[in-house]
Design an enzyme around this catalytic site. Sequence first.
Site, PDB file in Angstrom:
ATOM      1  N   HIS A  46      -2.076   2.948  11.647  1.00 33.40           N
ATOM      2  CA  HIS A  46      -2.217   4.395  11.757  1.00 33.40           C
ATOM      3  C   HIS A  46      -3.388   4.825  12.630  1.00 33.40           C
ATOM      4  O   HIS A  46      -3.589   6.016  12.851  1.00 33.40           O
ATOM      5  CB  HIS A  46      -2.371   5.017  10.370  1.00 33.40           C
ATOM      6  CG  HIS A  46      -1.115   4.982   9.551  1.00 33.40           C
ATOM      7  ND1 HIS A  46       0.022   5.682   9.901  1.00 33.40           N
ATOM      8  CD2 HIS A  46      -0.822   4.317   8.414  1.00 33.40           C
ATOM      9  CE1 HIS A  46       0.974   5.454   8.998  1.00 33.40           C
ATOM     10  NE2 HIS A  46       0.480   4.627   8.091  1.00 33.40           N
ATOM     11  N   GLN A 147       2.461  -4.980   1.999  1.00 30.83           N
ATOM     12  CA  GLN A 147       2.412  -3.646   1.412  1.00 30.83           C
ATOM     13  C   GLN A 147       3.788  -3.230   0.904  1.00 30.83           C
ATOM     14  O   GLN A 147       4.759  -3.209   1.655  1.00 30.83           O
ATOM     15  CB  GLN A 147       1.886  -2.644   2.441  1.00 30.83           C
ATOM     16  CG  GLN A 147       0.462  -2.950   2.855  1.00 30.83           C
ATOM     17  CD  GLN A 147      -0.198  -1.821   3.625  1.00 30.83           C
ATOM     18  OE1 GLN A 147      -1.320  -1.980   4.092  1.00 30.83           O
ATOM     19  NE2 GLN A 147       0.459  -0.682   3.758  1.00 30.83           N
ATOM     20  N   GLU A 149       5.640  -0.185  -0.248  1.00 29.00           N
ATOM     21  CA  GLU A 149       5.373   1.238  -0.054  1.00 29.00           C
ATOM     22  C   GLU A 149       6.577   2.148  -0.287  1.00 29.00           C
ATOM     23  O   GLU A 149       6.506   3.343  -0.054  1.00 29.00           O
ATOM     24  CB  GLU A 149       4.861   1.464   1.376  1.00 29.00           C
ATOM     25  CG  GLU A 149       3.639   0.634   1.698  1.00 29.00           C
ATOM     26  CD  GLU A 149       3.170   0.802   3.122  1.00 29.00           C
ATOM     27  OE1 GLU A 149       2.304   1.660   3.346  1.00 29.00           O
ATOM     28  OE2 GLU A 149       3.684   0.083   4.006  1.00 29.00           O
ATOM     29  N   ASP A 175       3.094   6.542   0.954  1.00 29.56           N
ATOM     30  CA  ASP A 175       4.460   6.228   1.375  1.00 29.56           C
ATOM     31  C   ASP A 175       5.398   6.153   0.180  1.00 29.56           C
ATOM     32  O   ASP A 175       6.576   6.524   0.274  1.00 29.56           O
ATOM     33  CB  ASP A 175       4.482   4.917   2.155  1.00 29.56           C
ATOM     34  CG  ASP A 175       4.069   5.102   3.606  1.00 29.56           C
ATOM     35  OD1 ASP A 175       4.480   6.096   4.218  1.00 29.56           O
ATOM     36  OD2 ASP A 175       3.318   4.259   4.120  1.00 29.56           O
TER      37      ASP A 175
END
Length: 255
Positions: A46, A147, A149, A175
């Site tokens: 990100h 992850q 999410e 998320d």
Amino acid sequence: MPKTNFRERLLNGETVVGTFQLLDSAMVSEMIGVAGMDYVIYDQEHGPLTAETTLDLAAAAQNRGVAPMVRVRTNSEAEIQRALDIGTAGVQVPQVETREGAERAVEAARYDPIGSRGLSQYVRAGDYWGSETYTDDQNEDVFLMVQVEGERGVENIEEILSVEGLDAVFLGPYDLSQSLGIPGQVTHEKVESLMREVCDRAAEANTVVGAFADTPEIANQWIDAGVQYVTLGVDVGLCTEHLGSLADAVNTDAN
């Protein structure tokens, strides 16, 4: 290169605290160490950081006793290999929803006989020269986290946790809230229920759990639920929030 023994600390049951870094500044990495945090996650997913910029930041972090982790952009061999070759403590692989996704991450992050990570000893991770035990050392030292999410990832959590070579799962509440149709509501009962479910399954599988928290209160809540890898805030958000509170505290209408 300084050894952090970060993976060993977590596998031995220690709870660690860190934060995300988006700013391309070695001083920020050093400040995270001065503040007493255990690790920093360089957010390439990100944020604007690259393998090249992250290398210098990782060196600054390690010099302050902070374990540098990288959240790569995608679950790909090239992304994971570059993040590890620059000498980081490990990687976080985003958006893993299936056993196959977890296996792909392991394949990219581990050397033979566990995986098939591309091999060059002439990298920072190998002290630019390597050794006879380099691949074994990397398999032993690199901390690999995927992850989870989304709702699909939670549904497949037992299969994900069964993958050999995986050290940890990281819960992304933002998320996860989006996958449940309640974007941004990270303290919603549905989000917390699924996160606790993952914590319970991970404990049964003897797998480390990580989670993001916006506040110390939320962080403590997840530690109580079994989270060991506690990621508290993001550098840009923490700076903005603190500067805003300072600005608001000044009475500019006094005159």
